[in-house]
Write a protein that holds these residues in place. Structure first.
Motif, PDB file in Angstrom:
ATOM      1  N   TYR A  85       0.848  -1.185   0.000  1.00 24.95           N
ATOM      2  CA  TYR A  85       0.000   0.000   0.000  1.00 24.95           C
ATOM      3  C   TYR A  85       0.884   1.236   0.000  1.00 24.95           C
ATOM      4  CZ  TYR A  85      -3.844  -2.982   1.589  1.00 24.95           C
ATOM      5  OH  TYR A  85      -4.795  -3.954   1.696  1.00 24.95           O
ATOM      6  N   LYS A  86       0.294   2.377  -0.379  1.00 17.77           N
ATOM      7  CA  LYS A  86       0.972   3.650  -0.181  1.00 17.77           C
ATOM      8  C   LYS A  86       0.925   3.975   1.306  1.00 17.77           C
ATOM      9  CE  LYS A  86      -1.410   5.844  -3.452  1.00 17.77           C
ATOM     10  NZ  LYS A  86      -1.903   6.955  -4.269  1.00 17.77           N
ATOM     11  N   SER A  87       1.955   4.616   1.775  1.00 17.00           N
ATOM     12  CA  SER A  87       2.056   4.926   3.191  1.00 17.00           C
ATOM     13  C   SER A  87       1.364   6.242   3.516  1.00 17.00           C
ATOM     14  CB  SER A  87       3.528   5.009   3.589  1.00 17.00           C
ATOM     15  OG  SER A  87       3.668   5.414   4.923  1.00 17.00           O
ATOM     16  N   SER A  88       0.916   6.368   4.747  1.00 15.49           N
ATOM     17  CA  SER A  88       0.396   7.653   5.210  1.00 15.49           C
ATOM     18  C   SER A  88       1.545   8.579   5.603  1.00 15.49           C
ATOM     19  CB  SER A  88      -0.557   7.449   6.390  1.00 15.49           C
ATOM     20  OG  SER A  88       0.126   6.807   7.447  1.00 15.49           O
ATOM     21  N   ASP A  89       2.748   8.005   5.791  1.00 17.06           N
ATOM     22  CA  ASP A  89       3.961   8.780   6.056  1.00 17.06           C
ATOM     23  C   ASP A  89       4.578   9.129   4.702  1.00 17.06           C
ATOM     24  OD1 ASP A  89       6.268   9.921   7.063  1.00 17.06           O
ATOM     25  OD2 ASP A  89       7.262   7.987   7.338  1.00 17.06           O
ATOM     26  N   LYS A  90       4.036  10.177   4.067  1.00 14.94           N
ATOM     27  CA  LYS A  90       4.441  10.467   2.704  1.00 14.94           C
ATOM     28  C   LYS A  90       5.126  11.823   2.592  1.00 14.94           C
ATOM     29  CE  LYS A  90       0.046  10.074   1.315  1.00 14.94           C
ATOM     30  NZ  LYS A  90      -1.074  10.047   0.375  1.00 14.94           N
ATOM     31  N   GLY A 117       3.938   8.648  -1.142  1.00 15.09           N
ATOM     32  CA  GLY A 117       3.836   7.562  -0.177  1.00 15.09           C
ATOM     33  C   GLY A 117       4.333   6.223  -0.677  1.00 15.09           C
ATOM     34  N   GLY A 157       5.582   3.121   1.694  1.00 18.73           N
ATOM     35  CA  GLY A 157       4.886   1.842   1.574  1.00 18.73           C
ATOM     36  C   GLY A 157       5.842   0.700   1.285  1.00 18.73           C
ATOM     37  N   HIS A 195       7.695  -0.243   4.486  1.00 19.52           N
ATOM     38  CA  HIS A 195       6.846  -1.029   5.391  1.00 19.52           C
ATOM     39  C   HIS A 195       6.637  -2.442   4.846  1.00 19.52           C
ATOM     40  CE1 HIS A 195       3.999  -1.716   8.577  1.00 19.52           C
ATOM     41  NE2 HIS A 195       3.145  -2.206   7.679  1.00 19.52           N
ATOM     42  N   ASP A 241      -4.366   3.363  -1.307  1.00 17.40           N
ATOM     43  CA  ASP A 241      -3.993   3.960  -0.020  1.00 17.40           C
ATOM     44  C   ASP A 241      -4.106   2.910   1.062  1.00 17.40           C
ATOM     45  OD1 ASP A 241      -3.486   6.488  -1.006  1.00 17.40           O
ATOM     46  OD2 ASP A 241      -5.591   7.089  -0.839  1.00 17.40           O
ATOM     47  N   ASN A 242      -3.333   3.097   2.131  1.00 19.00           N
ATOM     48  CA  ASN A 242      -3.360   2.171   3.247  1.00 19.00           C
ATOM     49  C   ASN A 242      -4.707   2.297   3.967  1.00 19.00           C
ATOM     50  OD1 ASN A 242      -2.661   0.383   5.217  1.00 19.00           O
ATOM     51  ND2 ASN A 242      -0.956   1.553   6.000  1.00 19.00           N
ATOM     52  N   VAL A 253      -7.294   2.430   6.789  1.00 28.50           N
ATOM     53  CA  VAL A 253      -7.193   2.773   8.204  1.00 28.50           C
ATOM     54  C   VAL A 253      -8.325   2.075   8.932  1.00 28.50           C
ATOM     55  CG1 VAL A 253      -7.205   4.634   9.895  1.00 28.50           C
ATOM     56  CG2 VAL A 253      -6.186   4.995   7.644  1.00 28.50           C
TER      57      VAL A 253
END
Length: 66
Positions: free
Chosen positions: A5-10, A14, A18, A21, A59-60, A62
């Motif tokens: 997934y793409k990370s929220s820490d971008k 991201g 991702g 992770h 997207d990741n 949540v």
């Protein structure tokens, strides 16, 4: 099975967060970003791959715990 997934820490999209992770959840995304930038100096076509991954990766999700 683990998913990418793409990370929220971008910083940009991201993708590198991702990937870090996906490789190892304890791996710092800054390391993956630095390696990616160094590889882009030698092969600028990696930027096209980055853009494709930014468009394709979801997207990741949540999960909210009640």
């Amino acid at each position: 099975m683990q998913r990418l997934y793409k990370s929220s820490d971008k910083k940009v999209a991201g993708v590198c967060g991702g990937l870090s992770h996906y490789i190892n959840p304890e791996l710092d995304p800054v390391i993956v970003r630095a390696i990616f930038l160094m590889l882009c100096l030698f092969n600028p076509f990696l930027l096209i791959g980055y853009l494709i991954m930014a468009l394709i990766l979801p997207d990741n999700p949540v999960r909210v715990v009640d």
